[in-house]
Design an enzyme around this catalytic site. Structure first.
Site, mmCIF file in Angstrom:
data_model
loop_
_atom_site.group_PDB
_atom_site.id
_atom_site.type_symbol
_atom_site.label_atom_id
_atom_site.label_comp_id
_atom_site.label_asym_id
_atom_site.label_seq_id
_atom_site.Cartn_x
_atom_site.Cartn_y
_atom_site.Cartn_z
ATOM 1 N N GLU A 1 0.842 -1.207 0.000
ATOM 2 C CA GLU A 1 0.000 0.000 0.000
ATOM 3 C C GLU A 1 0.874 1.253 0.000
ATOM 4 O OE1 GLU A 1 -2.248 -1.597 3.389
ATOM 5 O OE2 GLU A 1 -4.053 -1.158 2.243
ATOM 6 N N GLU B 1 -3.227 -9.871 3.586
ATOM 7 C CA GLU B 1 -3.988 -9.621 4.819
ATOM 8 C C GLU B 1 -5.052 -10.680 5.092
ATOM 9 O OE1 GLU B 1 -3.206 -7.341 2.578
ATOM 10 O OE2 GLU B 1 -2.646 -5.448 3.521
#
Ligand code: 3H9
Length: 707
Positions: free
Chosen positions: A109, A129
């Protein structure tokens, strides 16, 4: 500036380095350090562009997972990362993210907030994740579809698998693969782009695609997630967040992502999966065997017995590049063993999992033999002959004679005492149990069984070797059935009792599959072969306590030749493709046998009771094992059950699950079962103690595994 983030200049190019070992996680201090560096770049007229990279072995492996454990409610840290990432994107000078090792989770990210990304050829990027029960929480579900397209983003965020630099380049996640030194290449790249357009990922839309195509891609992803990740919530949440990216402006999409991220973060599933993440690392730590204990080099191996287990174990060594001898008693058995191995590899080639050349290379590492002649070269031998003490002792006497000093003598026994086997050799310190699970070349679990005399170096070697073999090793003590099978006994016992009390065979399996088990307990019996347990029970019948209830039906099924899948009949009937078909004949037979045994019949047994009876039987035995010290920690039992017995990872393992339910509740239910069904349900003393002390299994520490 915090020294977790360093700032330097290479003339007109600023170099920001994150230095937070071991994996440069975005722990407190790191985002703040980056923010300061970005502000400095913005305000320094000499700086024309910047490179951001990681020190040490990797770029950034994501948010600091340990921080998540400290949160119980409130605003997650992701909310704090979003403005930082916006400030990077808004930086007036181009920021080039230079990736080596991994850009995972928050790391990717962060990278996507840069204007450009370059990476070395062996770098990996991913949004893993979901494996922690989470979704990307810092804009990943909004930026990735804009960079890589909706389909790729759906796949990466819902499955969590990383991709390599070449693939990342193909999908536009990175802009260039750097050959040679990363810093030099990245600085040169930054000079190339200084003064040029600074593309902002959040403003890109060319890859977002058309509404209709997106709707079908999203639906396909949901179907896949429901099928392949049955019971897991996070993959569906990740898909929802990406769907939002296809429909909403960036800021609104981020708000949807934040809400979903928070829901996941505070869920039991995420807590369980984070427990599993740390648990998988914890099991490698043995209190009385320091990390620096010398491990022996395993350059050559040998396996005795080319049956299903022996052949599978030989493949495990060959797959890891270790040459291995495979010994059998006679030529036909040896040929059969090698034929099975070839068939197995061929099917991998057919499925595209390996090339013909790779198959050839692996086969070349396996040397079939009928003699012990070359065993003197082996650093480790694994015995995998028929499960019988007399035979195993003979093999070990032979190994003692032929193997070189220092060689590890391992047994793959699943039921016999390591100490009894070790008693026949002059070097019992070299003897250890390596209990592989079938099929050995596929199943990830390895129970490493410590005997009374097993040396620390031998244990350290097996624990370290397991990584090279692609296994997760858990050290257990030498009790009957070790940890996994010892607990599996009561679990399957209850499944059978339930059927004998009137529950349907499919109802029992269905309840446990809905709980999340990979397979129902009765189907598992059919797969493994009901005759295996039957033989063992016959051998140990003298140990059964008179007057204590034992299952009746499975032995009777074996007596009429219903051994399970191999005879096309067991608890179920099987067609030629091994598909299970419910069999009314079994129901009728079980009713008859139950009546003969005087077992009271019930009309209805609720699914919740089926689950409690089977799972709490596991938990109660697990508590005994823990108390007796045959497992080091509750998490060791959890890791065994997740990797060897198909327990659902999102429940964290049987002991974690019990902690989640609350030990008081579990204890009370077990007491109820004791009152209804008798002494087999006597609660483990440890369970009672923990309830009285208001503690959990996770808090219980007893060491070490008794010698
Ligand atoms: C996330 O990023 C959410 C975002 O969307 C942001 C939202 C706000 N944190 O595995 P290893 C420790 S979620 C803390 O043995 P390897 C690990 O416990 C995160 N600690 O090495 C171990 O400690 P110890 C998304 C971490 O080379 C040590 O580092 N990211 C973290 O075999 C070495 O690890 C992930 O899910 C972390 N993020 O494998 C990636 N990562 O030595 C999780 C590692 O005390 N990490 N540690 O036992 C991994 O998959 C592997 O660790 C990795 C390295 C592949 C990176």
């Amino acid at each position: 500036m915090d020294n977790l983030v360093r700032f330097a200049k290479d003339n007109d190019i600023a170099v920001i380095t994150i230095d937070n070992p071991p994996v440069n996680a975005l722990s407190p201090g790191v985002p703040e350090g980056i923010a300061e560096a970005i502000a400095q770049i913005d305000s320094d007229p000499e700086v024309k562009a910047a490179v951001l990279m990681g020190a040490g072995r990797t770029f950034v492996a994501g948010a600091d997972i340990r921080e998540f454990g400290k949160l119980t409610s409130g605003k997650p840290r992701g909310a704090g990362l979003l403005p930082l990432l916006l400030s990077i994107e808004n930086c007036t000078k181009p920021v080039v993210m230079a990736i080596h090792g991994m850009a995972f989770g928050g790391g990717l990210e962060l990278a996507m907030a840069g204007h450009y990304r370059v990476a070395v050829a062996d770098a990996q990027v991913g949004q893993p994740e979901v494996k922690l029960g989470l979704i990307p929480g810092a804009g990943g579900t909004q930026r990735l579809p804009r960079l890589a397209g909706v389909v790729k983003a759906l796949e990466m965020c819902s499955e969590g698998k990383p991709i390599g630099a070449a693939e990342a380049l193909k999908f536009g996640i990175i802009d260039r693969v750097i050959e040679g030194d990363l810093l030099t290449g990245a600085v040169a790249f930054a000079r190339e782009v200084s003064g040029k357009l600074k593309p902002k990922t959040r403003e890109r839309s060319e890859k977002l695609g058309a509404a209709e195509q997106n709707a079908s891609a999203v639906e396909t992803a949901r179907e896949n997630a429901r099928k392949k990740q049955r019971g897991f919530h996070a993959p569906l949440a990740a898909i929802d967040a990406i769907e939002a990216a296809t429909k909403l402006p960036f800021e609104e999409g981020c708000r949807v992502e934040q809400k979903l991220f928070s829901e996941c973060l505070f869920s039991d599933q995420s807590k369980a999966l984070i427990h599993v993440f740390f648990g998988e690392r914890e099991v490698a730590k043995i209190p009385d065997i320091p990390k620096d204990t010398a491990a022996l080099p395993i350059r050559r191996a040998a396996v005795v017995g080319a049956g299903t287990m022996g052949g599978g174990i030989a493949m495990v060594f060959a797959n890891a590049g270790i040459p291995v001898l495979l010994k059998e008693l006679d030529q036909p058995a040896l040929e059969q063993g090698m034929a099975n191995i070839r068939k197995n590899y061929s099917s991998s080639v057919q499925r595209g999992r390996m090339t013909q050349a790779e198959m050839g290379a692996r086969l070349a590492l396996i040397t079939p033999t009928l003699s012990y002649d070359k065993f003197a070269d082996a650093d480790m031998v694994v015995e995998a002959v028929f499960e019988g003490m007399t035979l195993k002792k003979q093999v070990f006497q032979e190994l003692d004679r032929v193997c070189k000093p220092g060689a590890i003598l391992a047994t793959n026994t699943s039921t016999l005492s390591i100490d009894a086997i070790a008693s026949v050799v002059v070097r019992p310190d070299a003897v250890i149990g390596t209990h592989f699970f079938s099929p050995a070349n596929i199943m990830r679990l390895l129970e490493v069984v410590r005997g009374k005399e097993t040396s620390k170096n031998v244990i350290a070697t097996c624990m370290q070797l397991s990584k090279k073999l692609g296994k997760i090793a858990v050290l257990v003590g030498n009790c009957r059935g070790f940890v996994g099978n010892r607990m599996f006994g009561p679990y399957r016992r209850e499944a059978q009792f339930l059927v004998e009390e009137g529950a349907g065979v499919e109802a029992v399996d269905r309840a446990l599959v809905e709980f999340g088990m990979a397979m129902g307990p009765l189907s598992t019996g059919d797969l493994a072969g009901l005759d295996v347990g039957w033989r063992i029970r016959k051998e140990y019948r003298h140990l059964e306590k008179p007057g204590v209830r034992q299952p009746v039906a499975e032995d009777r099924l074996c007596e009429i030749g219903r051994f399970g899948q191999k005879t096309q009949a067991g608890w179920y009937r099987y067609d030629e493709n091994r598909h299970a078909v419910p069999d009314p004949e079994v129901t009728a037979l079980v009713r008859k046998w139950s009546a003969e045994a005087g077992i009271a019949q019930r009309q209805q047994i609720p699914a919740a009771e089926i689950v409690d009876r089977c799972i709490y039987a596991l938990v109660n035995e697990g508590a005994r094992i823990l108390e007796e010290g045959f497992a080091l920690r509750a998490v060791d039992i959890d890791i065994i059950y997740l990797n060897g017995y198909g327990f659902p990872a999102y429940r964290g393992g049987p002991m974690w699950y019990a902690d989640t339910v609350g030990l008081k509740k579990v204890y009370e239910r077990i007491c109820e079962f004791r009152d209804q069904h008798g002494e087999l349900w006597e609660p483990a003393p440890l369970l009672r103690q923990l309830v009285e002390a208001n503690e959990s299994f996770a808090q219980f520490h007893k060491e070490p595994i008794p010698a």
